[in-house]
Every structure is written in C-alpha cells, then in structure tokens.
Scaffold this motif. Structure first.
Motif, PDB file in Angstrom:
ATOM      1  N   GLU A 162      61.609 119.328  48.046  1.00 41.35           N
ATOM      2  CA  GLU A 162      62.595 118.695  48.923  1.00 41.35           C
ATOM      3  C   GLU A 162      63.236 117.461  48.293  1.00 41.35           C
ATOM      4  OE1 GLU A 162      58.424 117.411  50.265  1.00 41.35           O
ATOM      5  OE2 GLU A 162      59.445 119.271  49.683  1.00 41.35           O
ATOM      6  N   TYR A 163      62.486 116.752  47.461  1.00 37.09           N
ATOM      7  CA  TYR A 163      63.017 115.502  46.899  1.00 37.09           C
ATOM      8  C   TYR A 163      64.199 115.752  45.962  1.00 37.09           C
ATOM      9  CZ  TYR A 163      58.724 113.635  48.907  1.00 37.09           C
ATOM     10  OH  TYR A 163      57.720 113.289  49.780  1.00 37.09           O
ATOM     11  N   PRO A 164      64.077 116.584  44.919  1.00 38.64           N
ATOM     12  CA  PRO A 164      65.253 116.839  44.075  1.00 38.64           C
ATOM     13  C   PRO A 164      66.364 117.575  44.807  1.00 38.64           C
ATOM     14  CG  PRO A 164      63.425 118.260  43.421  1.00 38.64           C
ATOM     15  CD  PRO A 164      62.870 117.245  44.372  1.00 38.64           C
ATOM     16  N   ALA A 165      66.010 118.479  45.728  1.00 44.70           N
ATOM     17  CA  ALA A 165      67.034 119.243  46.445  1.00 44.70           C
ATOM     18  C   ALA A 165      67.896 118.327  47.306  1.00 44.70           C
ATOM     19  CB  ALA A 165      66.378 120.317  47.301  1.00 44.70           C
ATOM     20  N   LEU A 166      67.267 117.413  48.027  1.00 43.27           N
ATOM     21  CA  LEU A 166      68.015 116.512  48.905  1.00 43.27           C
ATOM     22  C   LEU A 166      68.754 115.440  48.116  1.00 43.27           C
ATOM     23  CD1 LEU A 166      65.341 116.158  51.706  1.00 43.27           C
ATOM     24  CD2 LEU A 166      67.556 117.299  51.927  1.00 43.27           C
ATOM     25  N   MET A 167      68.151 114.971  47.036  1.00 46.88           N
ATOM     26  CA  MET A 167      68.816 113.967  46.217  1.00 46.88           C
ATOM     27  C   MET A 167      70.090 114.530  45.614  1.00 46.88           C
ATOM     28  SD  MET A 167      67.229 111.688  43.100  1.00 46.88           S
ATOM     29  CE  MET A 167      65.932 111.047  44.143  1.00 46.88           C
ATOM     30  N   ASN A 168      70.085 115.816  45.300  1.00 45.26           N
ATOM     31  CA  ASN A 168      71.239 116.461  44.691  1.00 45.26           C
ATOM     32  C   ASN A 168      72.320 116.821  45.700  1.00 45.26           C
ATOM     33  OD1 ASN A 168      72.414 119.457  43.892  1.00 45.26           O
ATOM     34  ND2 ASN A 168      72.336 118.074  42.137  1.00 45.26           N
ATOM     35  N   ALA A 169      71.976 116.962  46.975  1.00 44.98           N
ATOM     36  CA  ALA A 169      72.935 117.415  47.988  1.00 44.98           C
ATOM     37  C   ALA A 169      74.057 116.400  48.168  1.00 44.98           C
ATOM     38  CB  ALA A 169      72.218 117.652  49.315  1.00 44.98           C
ATOM     39  N   SER A 170      75.258 116.888  48.385  1.00 45.23           N
ATOM     40  CA  SER A 170      76.406 116.005  48.573  1.00 45.23           C
ATOM     41  C   SER A 170      76.323 115.307  49.931  1.00 45.23           C
ATOM     42  CB  SER A 170      77.705 116.803  48.488  1.00 45.23           C
ATOM     43  OG  SER A 170      77.817 117.697  49.585  1.00 45.23           O
ATOM     44  N   ASP A 171      76.927 114.129  50.008  1.00 46.55           N
ATOM     45  CA  ASP A 171      76.977 113.407  51.277  1.00 46.55           C
ATOM     46  C   ASP A 171      77.723 114.221  52.326  1.00 46.55           C
ATOM     47  OD1 ASP A 171      75.610 111.329  50.121  1.00 46.55           O
ATOM     48  OD2 ASP A 171      77.375 110.084  49.773  1.00 46.55           O
ATOM     49  N   GLU A 172      78.741 114.952  51.893  1.00 54.00           N
ATOM     50  CA  GLU A 172      79.518 115.769  52.822  1.00 54.00           C
ATOM     51  C   GLU A 172      78.649 116.829  53.484  1.00 54.00           C
ATOM     52  OE1 GLU A 172      83.511 118.626  52.898  1.00 54.00           O
ATOM     53  OE2 GLU A 172      82.793 117.755  51.022  1.00 54.00           O
ATOM     54  N   MET A 230      75.309 116.830  53.699  1.00 54.62           N
ATOM     55  CA  MET A 230      74.277 116.185  54.522  1.00 54.62           C
ATOM     56  C   MET A 230      74.823 115.875  55.915  1.00 54.62           C
ATOM     57  SD  MET A 230      71.396 115.896  52.765  1.00 54.62           S
ATOM     58  CE  MET A 230      70.472 114.472  53.329  1.00 54.62           C
ATOM     59  N   GLY A 231      76.082 115.479  55.960  1.00 57.05           N
ATOM     60  CA  GLY A 231      76.698 115.172  57.245  1.00 57.05           C
ATOM     61  C   GLY A 231      77.007 116.381  58.084  1.00 57.05           C
ATOM     62  N   ARG A 232      76.898 117.584  57.498  1.00 55.14           N
ATOM     63  CA  ARG A 232      77.138 118.822  58.249  1.00 55.14           C
ATOM     64  C   ARG A 232      75.951 119.192  59.123  1.00 55.14           C
ATOM     65  NH1 ARG A 232      81.673 121.298  57.601  1.00 55.14           N
ATOM     66  NH2 ARG A 232      80.803 121.799  59.631  1.00 55.14           N
ATOM     67  N   PHE A 233      74.760 118.720  58.732  1.00 53.81           N
ATOM     68  CA  PHE A 233      73.554 119.094  59.466  1.00 53.81           C
ATOM     69  C   PHE A 233      73.388 118.194  60.696  1.00 53.81           C
ATOM     70  CE2 PHE A 233      72.437 120.417  55.054  1.00 53.81           C
ATOM     71  CZ  PHE A 233      72.337 121.780  55.306  1.00 53.81           C
ATOM     72  N   LYS A 234      73.555 118.788  61.856  1.00 55.77           N
ATOM     73  CA  LYS A 234      73.356 118.033  63.087  1.00 55.77           C
ATOM     74  C   LYS A 234      71.891 117.657  63.241  1.00 55.77           C
ATOM     75  CE  LYS A 234      74.231 118.331  68.090  1.00 55.77           C
ATOM     76  NZ  LYS A 234      74.776 119.194  69.173  1.00 55.77           N
ATOM     77  N   ILE A 235      71.013 118.594  62.900  1.00 55.46           N
ATOM     78  CA  ILE A 235      69.563 118.383  62.971  1.00 55.46           C
ATOM     79  C   ILE A 235      68.957 118.796  61.636  1.00 55.46           C
ATOM     80  CG2 ILE A 235      67.408 119.107  64.094  1.00 55.46           C
ATOM     81  CD1 ILE A 235      69.095 119.691  66.626  1.00 55.46           C
ATOM     82  N   MET A 236      68.007 118.007  61.158  1.00 58.31           N
ATOM     83  CA  MET A 236      67.261 118.368  59.961  1.00 58.31           C
ATOM     84  C   MET A 236      65.772 118.263  60.266  1.00 58.31           C
ATOM     85  SD  MET A 236      69.342 116.790  56.705  1.00 58.31           S
ATOM     86  CE  MET A 236      69.197 115.074  57.165  1.00 58.31           C
ATOM     87  N   VAL A 237      65.050 119.339  59.999  1.00 58.10           N
ATOM     88  CA  VAL A 237      63.592 119.356  60.112  1.00 58.10           C
ATOM     89  C   VAL A 237      63.046 119.585  58.712  1.00 58.10           C
ATOM     90  CG1 VAL A 237      61.580 120.437  61.167  1.00 58.10           C
ATOM     91  CG2 VAL A 237      63.741 120.331  62.433  1.00 58.10           C
ATOM     92  N   ILE A 238      62.345 118.600  58.190  1.00 56.14           N
ATOM     93  CA  ILE A 238      61.906 118.650  56.797  1.00 56.14           C
ATOM     94  C   ILE A 238      60.427 118.314  56.717  1.00 56.14           C
ATOM     95  CG2 ILE A 238      62.279 117.778  54.462  1.00 56.14           C
ATOM     96  CD1 ILE A 238      65.056 116.769  55.507  1.00 56.14           C
ATOM     97  N   GLU A 239      59.656 119.164  56.061  1.00 56.39           N
ATOM     98  CA  GLU A 239      58.262 118.848  55.799  1.00 56.39           C
ATOM     99  C   GLU A 239      58.181 118.182  54.430  1.00 56.39           C
ATOM    100  OE1 GLU A 239      54.653 120.971  57.286  1.00 56.39           O
ATOM    101  OE2 GLU A 239      54.644 121.742  55.238  1.00 56.39           O
ATOM    102  N   PHE A 240      57.806 116.897  54.444  1.00 53.79           N
ATOM    103  CA  PHE A 240      57.692 116.137  53.207  1.00 53.79           C
ATOM    104  C   PHE A 240      56.252 116.187  52.697  1.00 53.79           C
ATOM    105  CE2 PHE A 240      61.721 114.322  54.557  1.00 53.79           C
ATOM    106  CZ  PHE A 240      62.388 114.190  53.344  1.00 53.79           C
ATOM    107  N   HIS A 241      56.124 116.473  51.411  1.00 58.54           N
ATOM    108  CA  HIS A 241      54.827 116.611  50.760  1.00 58.54           C
ATOM    109  C   HIS A 241      54.561 115.429  49.832  1.00 58.54           C
ATOM    110  CE1 HIS A 241      56.200 120.623  51.940  1.00 58.54           C
ATOM    111  NE2 HIS A 241      54.931 120.996  51.975  1.00 58.54           N
ATOM    112  N   LYS A 258      49.229 112.984  54.140  1.00 60.96           N
ATOM    113  CA  LYS A 258      49.608 113.560  52.847  1.00 60.96           C
ATOM    114  C   LYS A 258      50.813 114.488  52.967  1.00 60.96           C
ATOM    115  CE  LYS A 258      44.881 113.246  51.100  1.00 60.96           C
ATOM    116  NZ  LYS A 258      43.676 113.987  50.616  1.00 60.96           N
ATOM    117  N   VAL A 259      50.915 115.176  54.097  1.00 63.60           N
ATOM    118  CA  VAL A 259      52.045 116.060  54.380  1.00 63.60           C
ATOM    119  C   VAL A 259      52.471 115.814  55.822  1.00 63.60           C
ATOM    120  CG1 VAL A 259      52.846 118.456  54.543  1.00 63.60           C
ATOM    121  CG2 VAL A 259      51.206 117.813  52.766  1.00 63.60           C
TER     122      VAL A 259
END
Length: 275
Positions: free
Chosen positions: A152-162, A164-175, A227-228
């Motif tokens: 999730e860390y590299p995937a989200l860091m790479n995502a464009s701001d545009e 990211m703003g499209r997602f009304k809701i984000m559910v993310i499991e951080f490890h 931890k998760v």
C-alpha cells in the motif's frame, strides 16, 4: 565501554543478521497517531463484507458510488460482493490468484491478474493506470478497498492527487506499523498518511488480531502500535465533522481471527469528544 560495543558487540550482532539503529523521536510518532484519530461525521458507519476478516466499516453514504476498486483479492471477496449487490461496478486485482473466490458471472466484474504498485509491467500496474483502463468517466464517485500486504505504501505514494480525490471512501489495511519506530520507514509512512489526509479524514480504525492479543501489538516508550490495522477514510468535501469517535470497538466491529480480542489502544483515539 563505547569502544567495546563498537569493536566487539556490534560485529557479533551483524554476523547474526542484526543491526542497531536509532529510533525516531517519540513525539513524531505520537503526533502522527494523533492526526489519525478517527473523527465523527454526519454519516453512521455500516459494515460491508464478512463478520470477521474481509469485512470493513464504511460511512453509510454509498448511494452515489459508481465503482469499487479492490486490489488484494486473495481468498475473500465478500466486501466486493456486498458492493456489487449495492449496484457498484467491481474492479479487482491480485497477481497471487487466478480469479476471485466467488460464484458470480464473470461479466459482472473486472479482474486483473496483477499486483498494484508503483510501475506498469507484466506483474504490476499503478492505481492510475488501472483507473484509466476502466473506461469510467472522470466525474464518477469511487470506493477503494486495499489490502496488499505492505504494498500500500508505494502504491499510494505513486497515485496522482487527482485520482486520490476521486475516492469518496477509502478502506485500507496498513501493514508493518510496528516499524513506525524506524526512521526510514516512518518517513515513508508519514508521507503516505499526510497525502491521504490532504483530501480525507479518518473515520474508523480497527486493529487486526491475527496474532492474538499479545502478538498483534508492538509497545515501545509507552506507546502501543497495532502491527496491522484497518483504516477507513472519508473525503473531506462530503464530511461534516461532528467531533471525534470515542466508542471502540464499534458495535459492528468483529475480530479478524478467533485468537482472542485485541482492542484498539487508547493512544489511537480521543477518550473525550472534542469539537
């Protein structure tokens, strides 16, 4: 003593695969945690998916969401199925499986046998590339449900701001959250969370008890870090902040595994509501 440590102790540790390193300052870790304290909005939380692993709490404002993007399918797809039943288009991706584990006509969803990451090749694709290949219009509301085991860390860091703003809701499991004490990892994690918090607010947290009550938390300097953990975010432009969430666990929360309940540590939420 310092010379003995440098010349004797450190080489022995290195031979065994251990390296000593300085931890990040406690106040920086605490400050990041405080920025992630869940906030209460005008929307009640509801549950999608299983009563256990694969189920998540989301704000009950799903009516105008057109599509759910769900990287990290593995063997559980009940969250995606509930989204499908609510009329959403379903986009799933996971290189580790050949297809989702559900009995649904393949014409009712899209599946990519790739991991989501920070580049595009035979194994990976970026979130932006995935969205662009979906043929969805740029004015559609989206939902992101991500569980990709640390990717999730590299995937989200790479995502464009545009995007990211499209997602009304984000559910993310951080490890790997225990590594927040590692200076290098902290800088990456802080960057990712700050990027999310530019456009979204955290509305729910739920620790994963996959290793039982004791093994699911890392405690250092008086701070307990799961931890998760599952994070739910709501976009700021649709959120009316009413204060902070103070009830944990939520009535709709369920343990991920039958290994003993592990509650959300008090460091991660406000014990008193504040405006």
């Amino acid at each position: 003593m310092q010379k003995f440590i440098v010349e004797v102790i450190l080489p022995r540790l290195e031979k065994r695969g251990f390296v000593l390193q300085q931890t990040i300052e406690k106040q920086r870790v605490v400050a990041l945690i405080q920025k992630l304290h869940p906030q209460r909005t005008q929307f009640q939380l509801t549950r999608l998916g299983a009563k256990g692993d694969g189920g998540y709490l989301v704000p009950d404002c799903l009516e105008d969401i057109t599509a759910c993007f769900s990287p990290g399918v593995a063997r559980v797809s009940l969250f995606e199925f509930d989204c499908l039943e609510r009329g959403m288009k379903i986009f799933m991706a996971d290189k580790s499986v050949d297809e989702p584990n559900w009995k649904v006509d393949k014409n009712r969803y899209s599946f990519e046998k790739k991991y989501i990451g920070c580049t595009n090749n035979e194994t990976f694709m970026t979130l932006d590339n995935w969205f662009e290949s979906s043929d969805l219009s740029n004015d559609t509301e989206l939902l992101l449900q991500m569980d990709i085991e640390g990717g999730e860390y590299p995937a989200l860091m790479n995502a464009s701001d545009e995007l990211m703003g499209r997602f009304k809701i984000m559910v993310i499991e951080f490890h790997r959250l225990k590594n927040l004490w590692n200076r290098g990892f902290f800088d990456v994690a802080e960057t990712v969370f700050d990027k999310i918090l530019q456009t979204h607010v955290c509305v729910h947290l739920h620790p994963n008890n996959f290793k039982g009550p004791k093994g699911s938390v890392y405690s250092l300097f008086g701070v307990d870090i799961p931890k998760v953990m599952e994070f739910t975010f709501l976009r700021k432009d649709v959120a009316e902040i009413k204060g902070y969430q103070t009830e944990f666990p939520h009535p709709y929360d369920f343990d991920n595994a039958a290994r003993g309940h592990y509650p959300l540590p008090g460091d991660w939420y406000r014990t008193e509501n504040e405006s």
